[in-house]
Enzyme design. Structure first.
Site, PDB file in Angstrom:
ATOM      1  N   SER A   1       6.756  90.718 -60.089  1.00 46.87           N
ATOM      2  CA  SER A   1       5.765  89.690 -59.742  1.00 46.87           C
ATOM      3  C   SER A   1       5.108  89.958 -58.393  1.00 46.87           C
ATOM      4  O   SER A   1       5.776  90.352 -57.427  1.00 46.87           O
ATOM      5  CB  SER A   1       6.443  88.320 -59.708  1.00 46.87           C
ATOM      6  N   ALA A   2       3.812  89.690 -58.337  1.00 43.61           N
ATOM      7  CA  ALA A   2       3.081  89.768 -57.067  1.00 43.61           C
ATOM      8  C   ALA A   2       3.582  88.725 -56.063  1.00 43.61           C
ATOM      9  O   ALA A   2       3.260  88.803 -54.874  1.00 43.61           O
ATOM     10  CB  ALA A   2       1.585  89.584 -57.323  1.00 43.61           C
ATOM     11  N   ASP A   3       4.391  87.776 -56.533  1.00 46.82           N
ATOM     12  CA  ASP A   3       4.998  86.806 -55.599  1.00 46.82           C
ATOM     13  C   ASP A   3       5.806  87.544 -54.522  1.00 46.82           C
ATOM     14  O   ASP A   3       5.852  87.123 -53.359  1.00 46.82           O
ATOM     15  CB  ASP A   3       5.940  85.845 -56.335  1.00 46.82           C
TER      16      ASP A   3
ATOM     17  N   LYS B   1      -4.315  81.604 -65.538  1.00 47.34           N
ATOM     18  CA  LYS B   1      -3.212  81.805 -64.597  1.00 47.34           C
ATOM     19  C   LYS B   1      -3.705  82.793 -63.544  1.00 47.34           C
ATOM     20  O   LYS B   1      -4.056  83.931 -63.869  1.00 47.34           O
ATOM     21  CB  LYS B   1      -1.989  82.357 -65.340  1.00 47.34           C
TER      22      LYS B   1
ATOM     23  N   ASP C   1       7.271  95.643 -64.369  1.00 46.80           N
ATOM     24  CA  ASP C   1       6.818  94.267 -64.202  1.00 46.80           C
ATOM     25  C   ASP C   1       7.561  93.596 -63.047  1.00 46.80           C
ATOM     26  O   ASP C   1       8.692  93.123 -63.191  1.00 46.80           O
ATOM     27  CB  ASP C   1       7.007  93.481 -65.512  1.00 46.80           C
TER      28      ASP C   1
ATOM     29  N   VAL D   1       2.602  81.314 -57.309  1.00 46.89           N
ATOM     30  CA  VAL D   1       3.197  81.282 -55.969  1.00 46.89           C
ATOM     31  C   VAL D   1       2.405  82.205 -55.032  1.00 46.89           C
ATOM     32  O   VAL D   1       2.034  81.827 -53.921  1.00 46.89           O
ATOM     33  CB  VAL D   1       4.686  81.688 -56.018  1.00 46.89           C
TER      34      VAL D   1
ATOM     35  N   GLU E   1       2.001  74.496 -55.767  1.00 42.35           N
ATOM     36  CA  GLU E   1       1.238  75.410 -56.647  1.00 42.35           C
ATOM     37  C   GLU E   1       0.777  74.696 -57.914  1.00 42.35           C
ATOM     38  O   GLU E   1       1.215  73.579 -58.220  1.00 42.35           O
ATOM     39  CB  GLU E   1       2.088  76.627 -57.009  1.00 42.35           C
TER      40      GLU E   1
ATOM     41  N   LYS F   1      15.073  82.468 -61.851  1.00 35.04           N
ATOM     42  CA  LYS F   1      15.542  82.262 -63.225  1.00 35.04           C
ATOM     43  C   LYS F   1      16.123  83.542 -63.789  1.00 35.04           C
ATOM     44  O   LYS F   1      15.652  84.622 -63.463  1.00 35.04           O
ATOM     45  CB  LYS F   1      14.318  81.934 -64.061  1.00 35.04           C
TER      46      LYS F   1
HETATM   47  N1  PSU Z   1       8.899  80.262 -62.674  1.00 33.55           N
HETATM   48  C1  PSU Z   1       9.026  78.997 -63.128  1.00 33.55           C
HETATM   49  N2  PSU Z   1       7.933  78.238 -63.363  1.00 33.55           N
HETATM   50  C2  PSU Z   1       6.683  78.728 -63.136  1.00 33.55           C
HETATM   51  C3  PSU Z   1       6.547  80.050 -62.632  1.00 33.55           C
HETATM   52  C4  PSU Z   1       7.679  80.782 -62.415  1.00 33.55           C
HETATM   53  O1  PSU Z   1      10.120  78.540 -63.335  1.00 33.55           O
HETATM   54  O2  PSU Z   1       5.707  78.001 -63.375  1.00 33.55           O
HETATM   55  C5  PSU Z   1       5.187  80.580 -62.311  1.00 33.55           C
HETATM   56  C6  PSU Z   1       4.945  80.522 -60.801  1.00 33.55           C
HETATM   57  O3  PSU Z   1       3.612  80.114 -60.577  1.00 33.55           O
HETATM   58  C7  PSU Z   1       5.129  81.961 -60.383  1.00 33.55           C
HETATM   59  C8  PSU Z   1       4.604  82.683 -61.598  1.00 33.55           C
HETATM   60  O4  PSU Z   1       4.414  82.308 -59.207  1.00 33.55           O
HETATM   61  O5  PSU Z   1       5.082  81.939 -62.691  1.00 33.55           O
HETATM   62  C9  PSU Z   1       5.055  84.121 -61.659  1.00 33.55           C
HETATM   63  O6  PSU Z   1       4.346  84.769 -62.673  1.00 33.55           O
HETATM   64  P1  PSU Z   1       4.408  86.366 -62.759  1.00 33.55           P
HETATM   65  O7  PSU Z   1       5.841  86.650 -63.100  1.00 33.55           O
HETATM   66  O8  PSU Z   1       3.462  86.726 -63.849  1.00 33.55           O
HETATM   67  O9  PSU Z   1       4.025  86.889 -61.409  1.00 33.55           O
HETATM   68 MN    MN Z   2       4.340  90.150 -64.064  1.00 35.75          MN
END
Ligand code: PSU
Ligand code: MN
Length: 305
Positions: free
Chosen positions: A143-145, A89, A141, A109, A28, A162
């Site tokens: 994540s879409a992951d 992003k 909140d 991701v 990614e 994390k």
């Molecule tokens: N966790 C990390 N490093 C990162 C990310 C997450 O330790 O760079 C990034 C990844 O690209 C992950 C994204 O897909 O943050 C998730 O963001 P969000 O929570 O806004 O979906």
């Molecule tokens: Mn988010």
């Protein structure tokens, strides 16, 4: 560049490997543009591609450049992603916007999985997965992951989740979504900087062949979603959970004070944790990505043999 794929631009190296059914590992780019400071981010991205190659697979770093989704990047592309001020992003919902406007985007991701799946890549290496944020009961909140893992068939190698996230709720959600969560070489689910999290490994495996066997069975069964392969940070690189826990608590408090929400939360927290640890968290982050790249390449090799 290959013209076999209508919607994305694929380098010849990646297209040839896919056509010959040789191992390919997706990588990614949000981790480059929004996850680490320059120039460590570019050095990390370059090194990780080398590790994937050294272990017998072809790296395919994914991003949107000038509105074009790209699978496989040049050293100049990595430099741009790491240093250019205007790289958005990009999660799945953002893809059509950056494409239509012809701008640059670093893929999360979720977005990386979606683009990698378009060309048939099965293995993806990253550092940390997005998940259910702490306080999501109020903020919603998530994540879409996680959504993407529910729908796109791909093994995602990461160092766990994390503790800026709610690890327990993230694991519960993955279970609900039918996503297998493997942990390589440990009985405990890892929390990125630390090998421990207080949560049991949902499914333990030992080594790339065992990972590949589960991925293969998942495909044979025709299951549509992805798999999480959690790879604990190497012992010598880990930051003890209580030590990093205090730092994360401070970073979360600082975030609340500044009123940061939504897609800016993860980049802010990562940057703040690097500051608060005087760079120690960055060293650990790079070390775990290196280890993941190696495991990912080995899994990809095992899957085609
Ligand atoms: N966790 C990390 N490093 C990162 C990310 C997450 O330790 O760079 C990034 C990844 O690209 C992950 C994204 O897909 O943050 C998730 O963001 P969000 O929570 O806004 O979906
Ligand atoms: Mn988010």
């Amino acid at each position: 560049m290959s013209d076999s794929y209508p919607t994305v631009i694929v380098t010849d190296e990646v297209a040839d490997a896919l056509a010959d059914r040789r191992p390919v590992v997706a990588l990614e780019s949000t981790i480059i543009s929004h996850g680490m400071p320059y120039p460590d981010n570019v050095a990390m991205a370059t090194e990780v591609e080398g590790i994937v190659r050294a272990h017998g697979a072809v790296p395919a770093t994914i991003a949107v450049l000038g509105g074009k989704p790209r699978i496989g990047l040049s050293p100049e592309d990595l430099e741009l992603l790491g240093s250019h001020a205007d790289v958005a992003k990009v999660s799945v919902r953002d893809l059509p916007y950056v494409v239509a406007r012809g701008t640059h985007g670093a893929t999360t991701v979720a977005a990386t999985m979606r683009l990698a799946a378009m060309v048939g890549i099965k293995v993806f290496v990253t550092g940390g997965l997005g998940g259910v944020h702490r306080g999501a009961q109020q903020s919603f909140d998530v994540s879409a992951d996680l959504n993407e893992l529910a729908r796109t068939p791909m093994a995602v190698i990461c160092a766990g989740v994390k503790s800026i996230l709610d690890i327990g709720l993230t694991l519960e959600t993955l279970e609900t979504l039918g996503v297998p969560v493997l942990v390589d070489g440990s009985d405990e689910f890892p929390s990125f900087y630390s090998r421990s999290s207080g949560f049991h490994a949902p499914m333990r495996v030992d080594g790339p062949e065992e990972v590949a066997a589960v991925v293969r069975a998942h495909m044979v069964l025709g299951l549509t979603g992805g798999l999480v392969v959690a790879h604990p940070i190497p012992v010598e690189d880990e930051i003890p959970a209580d030590e990093i826990g205090a730092v994360i608590g401070q970073a979360l408090a600082d975030m609340d004070e500044r009123g940061i929400t939504g897609k800016d939360t993860t980049p802010y927290l990562l940057g703040r944790i690097v500051e608060l640890t005087d760079g120690a968290s960055l060293t650990a982050n790079i070390a775990l990505v290196r280890a993941n790249a190696r495991l990912g390449a080995e899994v990809a090799v095992s899957l085609v043999s």
